[in-house]
Design a protein around this motif. Structure first.
Motif, PDB file in Angstrom:
ATOM      1  N   ALA A   1       5.650  15.616  -5.244  1.00  8.64           N
ATOM      2  CA  ALA A   1       5.193  16.997  -5.475  1.00  8.64           C
ATOM      3  C   ALA A   1       6.394  17.931  -5.592  1.00  8.64           C
ATOM      4  N   LEU A   2       7.409  17.717  -4.753  1.00 10.30           N
ATOM      5  CA  LEU A   2       8.584  18.583  -4.810  1.00 10.30           C
ATOM      6  C   LEU A   2       9.311  18.440  -6.146  1.00 10.30           C
ATOM      7  N   TYR A   3       9.421  17.203  -6.655  1.00 14.02           N
ATOM      8  CA  TYR A   3      10.059  17.015  -7.962  1.00 14.02           C
ATOM      9  C   TYR A   3       9.220  17.611  -9.073  1.00 14.02           C
ATOM     10  N   ALA A   4       7.879  17.482  -8.947  1.00 13.74           N
ATOM     11  CA  ALA A   4       6.989  18.014  -9.987  1.00 13.74           C
ATOM     12  C   ALA A   4       7.109  19.532 -10.056  1.00 13.74           C
ATOM     13  N   SER A   5       7.268  20.195  -8.886  1.00 11.96           N
ATOM     14  CA  SER A   5       7.311  21.659  -8.895  1.00 11.96           C
ATOM     15  C   SER A   5       8.663  22.177  -9.382  1.00 11.96           C
TER      16      SER A   5
ATOM     17  N   GLY B   1       0.802  -1.228   0.000  1.00 14.35           N
ATOM     18  CA  GLY B   1       0.000   0.000   0.000  1.00 14.35           C
ATOM     19  C   GLY B   1       0.829   1.270   0.000  1.00 14.35           C
ATOM     20  N   GLY B   2       2.138   1.142  -0.126  1.00 18.70           N
ATOM     21  CA  GLY B   2       3.007   2.315  -0.178  1.00 18.70           C
ATOM     22  C   GLY B   2       3.355   2.648  -1.621  1.00 18.70           C
ATOM     23  N   GLN B   3       4.390   3.466  -1.805  1.00 18.12           N
ATOM     24  CA  GLN B   3       4.812   3.866  -3.144  1.00 18.12           C
ATOM     25  C   GLN B   3       6.332   3.841  -3.243  1.00 18.12           C
ATOM     26  N   ALA B   4       6.815   3.813  -4.481  1.00 21.90           N
ATOM     27  CA  ALA B   4       8.253   3.890  -4.743  1.00 21.90           C
ATOM     28  C   ALA B   4       8.463   4.736  -5.982  1.00 21.90           C
ATOM     29  N   PHE B   5       9.355   5.733  -5.854  1.00 17.75           N
ATOM     30  CA  PHE B   5       9.531   6.776  -6.871  1.00 17.75           C
ATOM     31  C   PHE B   5      11.028   6.969  -7.095  1.00 17.75           C
ATOM     32  N   THR B   6      11.403   7.255  -8.349  1.00 17.66           N
ATOM     33  CA  THR B   6      12.846   7.408  -8.624  1.00 17.66           C
ATOM     34  C   THR B   6      13.293   8.870  -8.653  1.00 17.66           C
ATOM     35  N   GLY B   7      12.341   9.782  -8.522  1.00 14.93           N
ATOM     36  CA  GLY B   7      12.684  11.192  -8.725  1.00 14.93           C
ATOM     37  C   GLY B   7      12.160  11.637 -10.078  1.00 14.93           C
ATOM     38  N   LYS B   8      11.889  10.635 -10.939  1.00 10.12           N
ATOM     39  CA  LYS B   8      11.360  10.939 -12.280  1.00 10.12           C
ATOM     40  C   LYS B   8      10.067  10.199 -12.539  1.00 10.12           C
ATOM     41  N   GLN B   9       9.985   8.957 -12.041  1.00 13.63           N
ATOM     42  CA  GLN B   9       8.837   8.112 -12.374  1.00 13.63           C
ATOM     43  C   GLN B   9       8.598   7.057 -11.294  1.00 13.63           C
ATOM     44  N   ARG B  10       7.484   6.341 -11.462  1.00 14.26           N
ATOM     45  CA  ARG B  10       7.207   5.196 -10.606  1.00 14.26           C
ATOM     46  C   ARG B  10       8.369   4.220 -10.791  1.00 14.26           C
ATOM     47  N   ALA B  11       8.965   3.784  -9.697  1.00 14.48           N
ATOM     48  CA  ALA B  11      10.166   2.952  -9.804  1.00 14.48           C
ATOM     49  C   ALA B  11       9.920   1.689 -10.625  1.00 14.48           C
ATOM     50  N   LEU B  12       8.759   1.067 -10.464  1.00 15.29           N
ATOM     51  CA  LEU B  12       8.521  -0.215 -11.144  1.00 15.29           C
ATOM     52  C   LEU B  12       8.319  -0.071 -12.657  1.00 15.29           C
TER      53      LEU B  12
END
Ligand code: AHM
Ligand code: MG
Length: 336
Positions: A330-334, A293-304
């Motif tokens: 959100a911080l990367y998106a901004s 139920g969590g998430q994983a992000f690379t700074g650019k995209q969904r890690a998977l």
């Protein structure tokens, strides 16, 4: 009654997986055979790790063993054990290990339909001081009746069939997902069996802990710097987060999974792709996080969603509680 049931009705990992796979009778036997060989590797490493301090003391006289070979380092030994266990399962065709530059292609007579990517002993800098270390693994399925190629493992993490880790800590804990949630098993040393102790693990939606090597802060990018600043000096009236960093991915991720929060190994100026390896560190942990139920992000995209181009490719990673990862996204998106 419940206490009685817990003592007498033992849900071993084998029984659990067989029950879970009963909807897929075709893969039932094969997958549980593969898993039992992974479990054997984990039990071996668990036993070796627990004797490591001792072996060092008595090893002085015997730096070479009876065959006159040098004692193998624990990570090399663990790798040998996993490779042999996986090949002899007869269910694998390609193996990718952190310890080996090249992938191992299993000889045709011992070949099966699974690819296993793994780090046999992660966090090995922690061995000598007795801090928790672990094994991480991910499993892909190859197209049957086709000659296996390296492309079969250079697949996005979302194509993994299963992933897990085993932590060699105060107890030996194996956490596994076959794509229908996450379950944790603890080794009962007197039985030599992993028993279901953490059924259906769900990570808290938001956590109170952040986990990162802050010694690299000088070289971080804007979003990571801002995020960690927010953890320490929140502006919305919430309490600051606690910092916990073991420096052993399995232990840091295990705590994150159970208590919630976020684990970060970001990019920095010196290592623009971070440190952790996509195939056998980032993907399995990201798979488990999403399944919990969590998430994983690379700074650019969904890690998977990442498609690795090289076996030992690295990627920055931010993983953990859903809401906490939402903030870093959100911080990367901004920034863009
Ligand atoms: P290793 O594969 O050389 O053991 O390195 C991986 C480990 C991870 O377990 C851990 O998350 C990370 O390295 C810690 O790195 P650092 O010491 O840079 O904080
Ligand atoms: Mg590693």
């Amino acid at each position: 009654h419940t206490a009685d049931a817990q003592r007498t009705d033992l849900m071993t990992i084998t029984r659990f997986v067989l029950t879970q796979q009963s909807n897929h009778p075709e893969s039932r036997g094969d997958f549980s055979i593969l898993l039992s060989h992974i479990v054997l590797g984990c039990k071996f490493v668990c036993s070796a790790v627990s004797k490591a301090g001792l072996a060092k003391l008595i090893g002085l006289a015997g730096e070479t063993n009876v065959q006159g070979e040098e004692q193998k380092k624990l990570d090399v030994l663990s790798n040998d054990v996993f490779i042999k266990a996986l090949v002899s399962s007869g269910r694998t065709c390609i193996l990718v290990s952190e310890e080996d530059e090249e992938a191992t292609f299993v000889e045709p007579s011992k070949r099966g339909k699974y690819c296993v990517v793994f780090d046999p002993l992660d966090g090995s800098s922690n061995i000598d001081c007795g801090v928790s270390i672990g094994t991480i693994f991910g499993i892909y399925l190859v197209e049957e009746d086709q000659e296996p190629t390296i492309e079969d493992v250079l697949q996005p993490g979302k194509h993994m069939l299963a992933a897990g880790y085993c932590m060699y800590g105060s107890s030996c804990t194996l956490v596994l997902s076959t794509g229908t949630g996450v379950n944790g098993f603890t080794l009962d040393p007197s039985l030599g069996e992993f028993i279901l102790t953490h059924p259906d693990i769900k990570i808290p939606k938001k956590g109170k802990i952040y986990s990162v090597n802050e010694g690299n802060a000088k070289n971080w990018d804007g979003p990571t710097t801002k995020y960690v600043e927010k953890c320490k000096f929140p502006k919305d009236g919430s309490s600051p987060k606690s910092l916990r960093y073991i420096g052993s991915m399995v232990a840091d991720v295990h705590r994150t999974l159970l208590y919630g929060g976020i684990f970060l190994y970001p990019a920095d100026k010196k290592s623009p792709n971070g440190k952790l390896r996509v195939l056998y560190e980032v993907f399995p942990m990201s798979f488990l996080m999403e399944q919990a139920g969590g998430q994983a992000f690379t700074g650019k995209q969904r890690a998977l969603d990442l498609v690795p181009k090289k076996l030992h490719e690295r990627s920055p990673i931010f993983l953990g509680s859903y809401d906490d990862v939402e903030e870093i996204k959100a911080l990367y998106a901004s920034e863009e």
